[in-house]
Design a protein around this motif. Structure first.
Motif, PDB file in Angstrom:
ATOM      1  N   ILE A 138       0.840  -1.199   0.000  1.00  0.00           N
ATOM      2  CA  ILE A 138       0.000   0.000   0.000  1.00  0.00           C
ATOM      3  C   ILE A 138       0.875   1.248   0.000  1.00  0.00           C
ATOM      4  O   ILE A 138       2.070   1.197   0.287  1.00  0.00           O
ATOM      5  N   GLY A 139       0.267   2.369  -0.326  1.00  0.00           N
ATOM      6  CA  GLY A 139       0.943   3.660  -0.229  1.00  0.00           C
ATOM      7  C   GLY A 139       0.074   4.595   0.577  1.00  0.00           C
ATOM      8  O   GLY A 139      -1.117   4.729   0.299  1.00  0.00           O
ATOM      9  N   HIS A 194       0.111  15.108  17.478  1.00  0.00           N
ATOM     10  CA  HIS A 194      -1.239  14.835  16.958  1.00  0.00           C
ATOM     11  C   HIS A 194      -1.327  13.367  16.542  1.00  0.00           C
ATOM     12  O   HIS A 194      -0.411  12.848  15.906  1.00  0.00           O
ATOM     13  N   PRO A 195      -2.418  12.677  16.884  1.00  0.00           N
ATOM     14  CA  PRO A 195      -2.573  11.273  16.458  1.00  0.00           C
ATOM     15  C   PRO A 195      -2.497  11.155  14.941  1.00  0.00           C
ATOM     16  O   PRO A 195      -2.943  12.051  14.217  1.00  0.00           O
ATOM     17  N   PRO A 196      -1.926  10.066  14.423  1.00  0.00           N
ATOM     18  CA  PRO A 196      -1.786   9.911  12.968  1.00  0.00           C
ATOM     19  C   PRO A 196      -3.147   9.771  12.297  1.00  0.00           C
ATOM     20  O   PRO A 196      -4.022   9.060  12.786  1.00  0.00           O
ATOM     21  N   ARG A 197      -3.301  10.458  11.173  1.00  0.00           N
ATOM     22  CA  ARG A 197      -4.535  10.394  10.412  1.00  0.00           C
ATOM     23  C   ARG A 197      -4.200  10.242   8.926  1.00  0.00           C
ATOM     24  O   ARG A 197      -3.402  11.014   8.378  1.00  0.00           O
ATOM     25  N   ILE A 198      -4.806   9.269   8.296  1.00  0.00           N
ATOM     26  CA  ILE A 198      -4.565   9.004   6.876  1.00  0.00           C
ATOM     27  C   ILE A 198      -5.362   9.980   6.019  1.00  0.00           C
ATOM     28  O   ILE A 198      -6.547  10.192   6.249  1.00  0.00           O
ATOM     29  N   LYS A 199      -4.707  10.572   5.023  1.00  0.00           N
ATOM     30  CA  LYS A 199      -5.414  11.386   4.038  1.00  0.00           C
ATOM     31  C   LYS A 199      -5.874  10.517   2.874  1.00  0.00           C
ATOM     32  O   LYS A 199      -7.008  10.612   2.423  1.00  0.00           O
ATOM     33  N   GLN A 200      -4.972   9.655   2.393  1.00  0.00           N
ATOM     34  CA  GLN A 200      -5.359   8.689   1.370  1.00  0.00           C
ATOM     35  C   GLN A 200      -4.504   7.431   1.503  1.00  0.00           C
ATOM     36  O   GLN A 200      -3.335   7.502   1.880  1.00  0.00           O
ATOM     37  N   LEU A 201      -5.116   6.294   1.209  1.00  0.00           N
ATOM     38  CA  LEU A 201      -4.434   4.998   1.254  1.00  0.00           C
ATOM     39  C   LEU A 201      -4.594   4.349  -0.111  1.00  0.00           C
ATOM     40  O   LEU A 201      -5.690   3.957  -0.497  1.00  0.00           O
ATOM     41  N   MET A 202      -3.478   4.273  -0.851  1.00  0.00           N
ATOM     42  CA  MET A 202      -3.498   3.725  -2.196  1.00  0.00           C
ATOM     43  C   MET A 202      -3.407   2.200  -2.157  1.00  0.00           C
ATOM     44  O   MET A 202      -2.730   1.631  -1.299  1.00  0.00           O
TER      45      MET A 202
END
Length: 246
Positions: free
Chosen positions: A50-51, A62-70
């Motif tokens: 994945i990317g 700040h807790p990690p937050r995904i913007k997009q998961l390819m």
């Protein structure tokens, strides 16, 4: 499922088409199980292949937050099945012909209170190369409810007929965008969706979305498709019609 003549005319005129109930509630429930706690899981141990592009915040704690998961089909077997199911491909065949290939599958888990805006853009500005035409089509699937408060997708109807516009470029996720990045537009239409709805849209239509100001994640997945042979590097897997090597 296919498309009616009225739906085809709407798509040709506006550049997008909402299909209610594209995916069953049972499949939505499976996807929700498969992507549960996706932000923390991927931060601790990302899936091979994945990317991920992460949201960027001013504070380091700040807790990690995904913007997009390819390549989201690798984290959800249900998404992998749906991207190639007959219901999906029948609609795509009506819009782009029988030679259909996968370009990518991308999860957009816009975090509640933390998910930032997606700038106004045309997908072809990202995809254009010397050998492909703007015939690619996206289907954005609502895994959770999408509304104005949590940053649903918005389109500028008919803008797919304007040709490719000049985009600005910056080194960031979604770093190709129209001037102004994201701001409200009077000519934009918000497409609010229930879980299981899907919206199909043209590679040249101008679209974007506001930040998520609600307390809950706005879960969407974008399936992107290309005509097989329309720039060979753009085709990851032939789903119907001729093979990629033909």
């Amino acid at each position: 499922m296919g498309l009616t003549n009225e739906e085809l005319r709407f798509y040709e005129t506006n550049g997008y088409l909402l299909k209610k109930g594209l995916v069953s509630s049972e499949d939505i429930a499976l996807i929700l199980e498969e992507v549960d706690d996706i932000h923390n899981r991927m931060a601790e141990q990302p899936t091979d292949g994945i990317g991920i592009s992460w949201e960027v915040y001013d504070t380091e704690d700040h807790p990690p937050r995904i913007k997009q998961l390819m390549h989201s089909e690798l984290v959800s077997s249900t998404l992998n099945r749906l991207l190639r199911c007959d219901e999906m491909l029948d609609i795509l065949e009506a819009l782009m012909g029988e030679n259909i290939s996968l370009y990518h599958s991308k999860l957009l888990p816009k975090a509640g209170g933390d998910g930032t805006a997606i700038p106004w853009h045309q997908d072809y500005a990202y995809w254009k190369n010397d050998s492909n035409k703007p015939v690619m089509i996206n289907c954005q699937l609502a895994i959770s409810e999408a509304n104005l408060e949590n940053g649903c997708i918005q389109f500028v109807p008919g803008s797919h007929n304007w040709g490719l516009q000049e985009h600005e470029r910056k080194h960031q996720t979604f770093g190709v965008f129209l001037p102004g990045h994201y701001q409200e537009r009077e000519d934009a239409v918000a497409v609010e969706m229930e879980p299981g709805d899907g919206v199909f849209f043209n590679a040249l239509i101008i679209h974007g979305s506001a930040a998520n100001d609600s307390p809950n994640d706005r879960l969407m997945n974008t399936f992107a498709y290309n005509v097989t042979g329309n720039g060979a590097t753009q085709c990851r897997e032939a789903l119907r019609g001729i093979s990629i090597d033909a």
